[in-house]
Design a protein around this motif. Structure first.
Motif, PDB file in Angstrom:
ATOM      1  N   UNK A   1      68.438 -96.857  40.114  1.00 27.21           N
ATOM      2  CA  UNK A   1      68.964 -95.548  40.480  1.00 27.21           C
ATOM      3  C   UNK A   1      69.911 -94.964  39.457  1.00 27.21           C
ATOM      4  N   UNK A   2      70.211 -95.707  38.412  1.00 23.66           N
ATOM      5  CA  UNK A   2      71.182 -95.248  37.415  1.00 23.66           C
ATOM      6  C   UNK A   2      70.501 -94.411  36.336  1.00 23.66           C
ATOM      7  N   UNK A   3      71.313 -93.817  35.482  1.00 31.60           N
ATOM      8  CA  UNK A   3      70.792 -92.991  34.396  1.00 31.60           C
ATOM      9  C   UNK A   3      70.359 -93.878  33.231  1.00 31.60           C
ATOM     10  N   UNK A   4      69.071 -93.898  32.956  1.00 37.00           N
ATOM     11  CA  UNK A   4      68.552 -94.726  31.873  1.00 37.00           C
ATOM     12  C   UNK A   4      69.086 -94.251  30.526  1.00 37.00           C
ATOM     13  N   UNK A   5      69.222 -92.923  30.364  1.00 37.31           N
ATOM     14  CA  UNK A   5      69.701 -92.387  29.096  1.00 37.31           C
ATOM     15  C   UNK A   5      71.121 -92.857  28.799  1.00 37.31           C
ATOM     16  N   UNK A   6      72.020 -92.733  29.776  1.00 45.05           N
ATOM     17  CA  UNK A   6      73.410 -93.148  29.557  1.00 45.05           C
ATOM     18  C   UNK A   6      73.489 -94.655  29.324  1.00 45.05           C
TER      19      UNK A   6
ATOM     20  N   UNK B   1      77.252 -97.404  40.379  1.00 44.07           N
ATOM     21  CA  UNK B   1      76.071 -98.215  40.033  1.00 44.07           C
ATOM     22  C   UNK B   1      75.823 -98.179  38.534  1.00 44.07           C
ATOM     23  N   UNK B   2      75.919 -96.991  37.949  1.00 42.10           N
ATOM     24  CA  UNK B   2      75.741 -96.857  36.506  1.00 42.10           C
ATOM     25  C   UNK B   2      76.851 -97.582  35.754  1.00 42.10           C
ATOM     26  N   UNK B   3      78.076 -97.545  36.280  1.00 41.95           N
ATOM     27  CA  UNK B   3      79.190 -98.255  35.636  1.00 41.95           C
ATOM     28  C   UNK B   3      78.908 -99.747  35.542  1.00 41.95           C
ATOM     29  N   UNK B   4      78.344-100.307  36.622  1.00 47.54           N
ATOM     30  CA  UNK B   4      77.994-101.726  36.601  1.00 47.54           C
ATOM     31  C   UNK B   4      76.889-101.998  35.583  1.00 47.54           C
ATOM     32  N   UNK B   5      75.906-101.114  35.560  1.00 48.52           N
ATOM     33  CA  UNK B   5      74.803-101.284  34.618  1.00 48.52           C
ATOM     34  C   UNK B   5      75.298-101.204  33.179  1.00 48.52           C
TER      35      UNK B   5
ATOM     36  N   UNK C   1      68.628-102.442  27.566  1.00 46.07           N
ATOM     37  CA  UNK C   1      68.810-101.397  28.591  1.00 46.07           C
ATOM     38  C   UNK C   1      67.610-101.344  29.531  1.00 46.07           C
ATOM     39  N   UNK C   2      66.421-101.598  29.009  1.00 47.76           N
ATOM     40  CA  UNK C   2      65.228-101.583  29.865  1.00 47.76           C
ATOM     41  C   UNK C   2      65.263-102.676  30.910  1.00 47.76           C
ATOM     42  N   UNK C   3      65.660-103.867  30.494  1.00 46.29           N
ATOM     43  CA  UNK C   3      65.741-104.986  31.448  1.00 46.29           C
ATOM     44  C   UNK C   3      66.822-104.725  32.487  1.00 46.29           C
ATOM     45  N   UNK C   4      67.978-104.255  32.042  1.00 46.09           N
ATOM     46  CA  UNK C   4      69.073-103.992  32.984  1.00 46.09           C
ATOM     47  C   UNK C   4      68.694-102.878  33.946  1.00 46.09           C
ATOM     48  N   UNK C   5      68.005-101.863  33.451  1.00 49.81           N
ATOM     49  CA  UNK C   5      67.619-100.740  34.308  1.00 49.81           C
ATOM     50  C   UNK C   5      66.724-101.193  35.455  1.00 49.81           C
TER      51      UNK C   5
END
Length: 331
Positions: free
Chosen positions: A89-94, A28-32, A80-84
């Motif tokens: 469920x992904x890591x906002x920091x990364x 999920x984070x990879x997609x984000x 990053x805020x919009x994508x998050x």
């Protein structure tokens, strides 16, 4: 770099992000991150919205505040805020860090072509350009395409890490060669006011502008030698008229985007045409990036063209339209 190059680099950074264990172990984070690097790689160019206010507004503001140091974290937070919000469920920091890297590299690579950016705004309006790579660099693009082709055979993150090391070494080589070449020319043309190198696609080749007190020299530097192809005498006819033309909004917008504009006045039957040409961009003796303002014989400024002339036919159409403006007014 152009839009397609920034998109390709965004995809490359998404592949590089797989070197980060947090990203690699979370699909999920990879997609984000993929969305973050691709959008982040293009975010500073969202200043295209200035086109809504007209071409002049876009020319004045492109690569200005949107490409400044202060804007980099703002773009990163926004993207990053919009994508998050779509990948909660992904890591906002990364996500932020990889998006931030994409935004930084956009502005970083823009600094190395002939356009440059006003990266120091609002503290300085100076345009900074290192004149090292062309707007579209085939080597940088080819390295990315090679990486994409090799994805089935190698570990994605490590492979793109090696490829990006090569790209930065390539960039350093071109930058060093630009510095060395410019110093050579400055020593030879010791009386020059300034020298501008415009990188060609081929390595170690540049178009050259040499400004002296009397004229501009245009040539090509290749394989250690300079060939002068064209010169322009520094002679401003109707200086008062030229000076007044700077107050026209379109001319003012054009002059804010380049430090290499020079005026030329052409006398017409019913008035004048004032050409402000950007000397950095030349095809033989033709300068396609310019502002042209039509002036009546009683020195009243009328219509103005600003932008790029793509062909002789386009040039004739623009001149015909500007002449009509003067003729209709005189009639």
């Amino acid at each position: 770099m152009d839009t397609s190059s920034h998109i390709i680099m965004g995809l490359g950074l998404a592949a590089l992000a797989q070197i980060d264990p947090v990203v690699a172990n979370d699909s999920t984070l990879s997609q984000a991150v993929l969305f973050g690097t691709v959008i982040g790689s293009n975010a500073p160019d969202f200043d295209f919205i200035y086109r809504m206010k007209g071409k002049g507004s876009y020319i004045r503001n492109h690569r200005a505040m949107s490409h400044s140091l202060l804007a980099l974290p703002l773009w990163s937070v926004a993207v990053s805020g919009i994508i998050y919000s779509f990948f909660p469920g992904s890591s906002l920091l990364q996500l932020f860090l990889w998006t931030f890297l994409a935004v930084i590299l956009h502005v970083f690579f823009d600094l190395f072509n002939v356009h440059g950016t006003q990266v120091l705004l609002p503290f300085s309006k100076k345009w900074i350009a290192f004149d090292s790579i062309p707007l579209v660099d085939p080597i940088i693009l080819s390295v990315h395409f090679l990486g994409f082709c090799l994805l089935p055979f190698f570990e994605m993150g490590k492979m793109f890490f090696i490829l990006y090391i090569f790209i930065f070494l390539y960039l350093a080589t071109r930058t060093l060669s630009t510095v060395v070449t410019k110093r050579k020319l400055q020593l030879y043309f010791s009386n020059s006011i300034r020298i501008k190198l415009i990188p060609r696609i081929s390595l170690f080749q540049w178009d050259v502008i040499i400004e002296t007190n009397e004229d501009f020299l245009f040539g090509v530097y290749s394989k250690g030698s300079l060939v002068i192809e064209h010169s322009l005498l520094k002679k401003i006819d109707f200086p008062e008229l030229v000076s007044d033309s700077k107050n026209h909004p379109f001319v003012s917008d054009f002059l804010s985007s380049t430090q290499y504009a020079y005026p030329f006045v052409q006398t017409r039957k019913n008035g004048y045409l004032i050409y402000w040409k950007d000397l950095r961009f030349r095809t033989n003796k033709f300068f396609p990036n310019l502002a042209i303002i039509a002036v009546t014989s009683d020195y009243k400024m009328k219509n103005c063209f600003i932008g790029t002339l793509y062909s002789l036919k386009h040039y004739k159409q623009v001149i015909r339209q500007l002449k009509k403006t003067v003729i209709l007014k005189k009639g």
